[in-house]
Design an enzyme around this catalytic site. Structure first.
Site, PDB file in Angstrom:
ATOM      1  N   CYS A 115       0.830  -1.204   0.000  1.00 25.57           N
ATOM      2  CA  CYS A 115       0.000   0.000   0.000  1.00 25.57           C
ATOM      3  C   CYS A 115       0.864   1.253   0.000  1.00 25.57           C
ATOM      4  O   CYS A 115       0.480   2.288  -0.545  1.00 25.57           O
ATOM      5  CB  CYS A 115      -0.948  -0.002   1.196  1.00 25.57           C
ATOM      6  N   HIS A 272      -1.450   1.522   7.589  1.00 26.70           N
ATOM      7  CA  HIS A 272      -1.764   1.597   6.161  1.00 26.70           C
ATOM      8  C   HIS A 272      -1.288   2.942   5.623  1.00 26.70           C
ATOM      9  O   HIS A 272      -1.348   3.949   6.329  1.00 26.70           O
ATOM     10  CB  HIS A 272      -3.282   1.465   5.993  1.00 26.70           C
ATOM     11  N   ASN A 296      -7.155   6.684   0.203  1.00 24.83           N
ATOM     12  CA  ASN A 296      -6.830   5.332   0.634  1.00 24.83           C
ATOM     13  C   ASN A 296      -6.732   4.441  -0.602  1.00 24.83           C
ATOM     14  O   ASN A 296      -7.716   4.264  -1.312  1.00 24.83           O
ATOM     15  CB  ASN A 296      -7.930   4.817   1.577  1.00 24.83           C
TER      16      ASN A 296
END
Length: 714
Positions: A115, A272, A296
């Site tokens: 990520c 994250h 995101n």
């Protein structure tokens, strides 16, 4: 018709480095002249495939299990069971490289824990100029399609052009890793593959910081902010960074492994990587509220607190302004107040861009300098200040700060010179499969005392660091790819010492210096020179009678000492010195001694020649014992460096690396015979050079025969 004779060219480690440096001086490695990664030329390969009517298959990163990974995604892992490699043209009738331009929604995370990389790619889409430095124009699944694509990545100071085929990992008919929301767009999946290629596998991309991706897509340098300790003007810093095209990322720290990817009550994901895509102040019920826009990479998990997509706060904002700011639901992008951002997130990363990435922008740009260096056991890997006996051998770099910041930049604060230092270790992600992970690295900054200001670039020795404390240092020594810190120091000269935390930890590094004003930088290294003893002119009458008697006893009937006889003599003598650790002199080292002293060229030593050598060895023994500080009978590699200087030789760090590699034992100890052999070899080479340098300009020219003659018998 005669065939042209093909002459192979072999580059040793040293000559390859010289060749690389020359190529860099000619501009190779700049973005406009990127290095062809692994020698693969995109245009040549594409044309070849089009002419042959075949689709490209990349044998340098083949569609095999090893390209997926080595452990969790290794060949025998259950996670890779059922994965096949297919081209987009096998999955869809009309695949596209990019649809309506690259956007943040093109990047959706798959089964890989990268990520951090995807957040960096998402930020990249906000700036077309930066994006197309990485994703070159003119690529398509239609016109000129040959199953080959290419991308340009920054790798440790150099831009490389990376070629990939379009065979992508597929499971159950879907892409395993990154994919686009549209489903028929593949630029992001192919870029991820190129990044996996330079790092050895897809699995090597698991886990990282957004700054790593930022830097590899821009060549910029990243600053870190712990939000609990952030400066009071952080929002202004963010606004200015976004205006300057900087890339920003943030994350929420985890307290345990169980927290990884855990979703908070308000739908934020811990551990994250998010990208910061915008910042704006709005009028809300008569007050100015600072907002920040987040993205995101997962796409579907969004913040549900104040200023989220469906929150009531938007009802009290001017409709026009609201329509300008609000984004579509469930695309992974959302607004939140800066106050909530500071409360919910843990750290922020800002990637400052290099001047070449901002050519079209009329903004102030950084002044940048980059140096490459190495830490090598026994020569340049001295560890941090906790190890004063060896700290001084680390590479050293001098900074000269002349101009203070503009007054507007620091307001009422004391004036100074602002700059960012960034230390990056090379190739560690690629070496994970071999069990090598990040070293713990950092740096210290020392102010040059007035008496040394303006002096030549001489490597500072141990006594300096024992007597002087550091003026500044990296915030911490940490096992990350890069450590960077912003400083503001008064004008003057400073020495930067990058190091691993512990000594004898090997690695390659890049040190970058970004300054707001022009500044001078130089790597500190000793100039190569030798204070050689005058070549003695002795007659036999001047030699002591006792020595003559000894010589007659040793030399035999021909009254000369051969290489074998010299080895027997020296080993017999050295065996009586029980305090010395030695394996005895080899024939090769004795041959070097004979070559140095043999004046008449008969391959043997006469009385006068042996007398000079004998006195030379006695002097070497005295130096050896002086620098065998722990009286172990051998010197450490670091002690040898001081001993070589005491013997009259000043060498640069690259030569010390070579000497330690050649003359030290696996435990980095140097015994007496190796020490003598090293000094003899050094003296021989210096004398050869001095003889050939007739005009004393430090440069000699010779043909192949002379080169072979010198190197064979030195």
């Amino acid at each position: 018709m005669s065939e042209e004779i093909i002459t192979p060219v072999y580059c040793t480690g040293v000559s390859a480095q010289v060749q690389k440096q020359r190529a860099r001086e000619l501009g190779l490695g700049r973005h406009e002249n990127a290095i062809k990664y692994l020698g693969q030329d995109y245009e040549q390969l594409r044309v070849r495939c089009l002419q042959s009517g075949t689709l490209f298959r990349d044998e340098a990163f083949p569609p095999v299990p090893q390209s997926l990974g080595y452990k969790d995604l290794g060949p025998n892992s259950s996670k890779t069971y059922g994965i096949k490699w297919k081209r987009p043209t096998e999955l869809l009738s009309n695949p596209q490289f990019i649809v309506d331009g690259a956007t943040r929604t093109d990047i959706c995370q798959g089964a890989l824990g990268d990520c951090w990389l995807l957040a960096a790619i998402a930020s990249l889409t906000l700036n077309d100029t930066l994006l197309h430095r990485v994703v070159p124009h003119g690529q398509s699944f239609q016109n000129g399609y040959a199953g080959i694509f290419h991308f340009q990545l920054w790798q440790f100071g150099e831009w490389v052009d990376v070629v990939v085929d379009d065979l992508l990992p597929i499971k159950d008919g879907k892409l395993v890793f990154v994919h686009s929301a549209e489903g028929n767009e593949f630029w992001s999946a192919l870029l991820e593959k190129a990044y996996a290629k330079v790092n050895g596998s897809y699995e090597a991309l698991s886990g990282g910081s957004t700054s790593e991706g930022f830097e590899d897509f821009t060549g910029g340098v990243t600053e870190w902010y712990e939000l609990r300790k952030a400066p009071s003007d952080l929002y202004q810093i963010i606004l200015k960074a976004l205006e300057r095209g900087s890339l920003l990322g943030c994350s929420i720290d985890i307290s345990s492994v169980l927290d990884m990817e855990a979703i908070t009550f308000k739908k934020l994901v811990k551990g994250h990587a998010y990208s910061v895509t915008g910042a704006k102040q709005v009028n809300y019920r008569g007050q100015v509220v600072s907002l920040i826009r987040m993205r995101n990479p997962w796409g579907e998990v969004e913040w549900t607190g104040a200023w989220s997509d469906s929150s009531s706060e938007w009802n009290n904002v001017d409709p026009y302004e609201r329509d300008q700011l609000r984004v579509k639901m469930e695309d992974g992008e959302f607004w939140m107040s800066f106050r909530d951002f500071m409360r919910e997130f843990t750290r922020l990363e800002i990637c400052n861009l290099t001047p070449d990435a901002l050519k079209s922008r009329t903004i102030r740009k950084w002044n940048t300098t980059l140096y490459e260096g190495t830490w090598r056991r026994g020569s340049t890997a001295g560890g941090c200040r906790n190890y004063p006996a060896t700290f001084w051998v680390n590479p050293q770099f001098k900074i000269r700060l002349d101009e203070t910041d503009d007054p507007d930049d620091y307001g009422d604060r004391e004036s100074g010179c602002s700059f960012v230092l960034a230390l990056m270790q090379k190739h560690r992600r690629r070496e994970r499969r071999f069990g090598r992970d990040m070293e713990t690295i950092g740096f210290a900054v020392y102010e040059v005392p007035p008496e040394l200001v303006g002096q030549p670039a001489v490597h500072l020795k141990r006594d300096f660091f024992l007597a002087n404390a550091s003026r500044a240092r990296s915030e911490q020594f940490i096992n990350l790819r890069e450590v960077s810190t912003r400083f503001r120091l008064p004008p003057g000269e400073y020495v930067v010492v990058p190091s691993t935390f512990e000594p004898n930890k090997e690695g390659d590094f890049v040190l970058r210096f970004f300054s707001e004003k022009s500044a001078g930088t130089v790597e500190l290294d000793d100039q190569i020179q030798a204070n050689l003893p005058d070549e003695q002119v002795l007659s036999e009458e001047e030699i002591d009678e006792n020595f003559k008697a000894l010589f007659r006893q040793l030399a035999g009937e021909d009254m000369e000492i051969s290489v074998k006889e010299l080895r027997t003599i020296l080993n017999r003598i050295i065996s009586k010195h029980k305090d010395l650790r030695t394996k005895g002199f080899s024939l090769e080292s004795c041959r070097s001694m004979v070559n140095l002293m043999d004046r008449d060229g008969n391959g043997k030593l006469g009385l006068v020649e042996f007398n000079i050598l004998w006195n030379r060895i006695r002097n070497y023994l005295s130096i050896f014992r002086k620098f065998d500080l722990d009286k172990s009978g051998s010197m450490s590699a670091y002690e040898m460096r001081m001993a070589i200087e005491s013997a009259g030789f000043k060498l640069n760090k690259k030569l010390y690396e070579l000497i330690i590699t050649r003359y030290s034992e696996p435990d980095l100890a140097v015994d007496f015979d190796n020490f003598v052999c090293c000094l003899v070899r050094l003296e021989t080479m210096f004398r050869f050079f001095k003889t050939l340098d007739t005009d004393l300009d430090g440069v000699v020219t010779f043909d192949l025969f002379k080169w072979l003659q010198l190197t064979m018998f030195a």
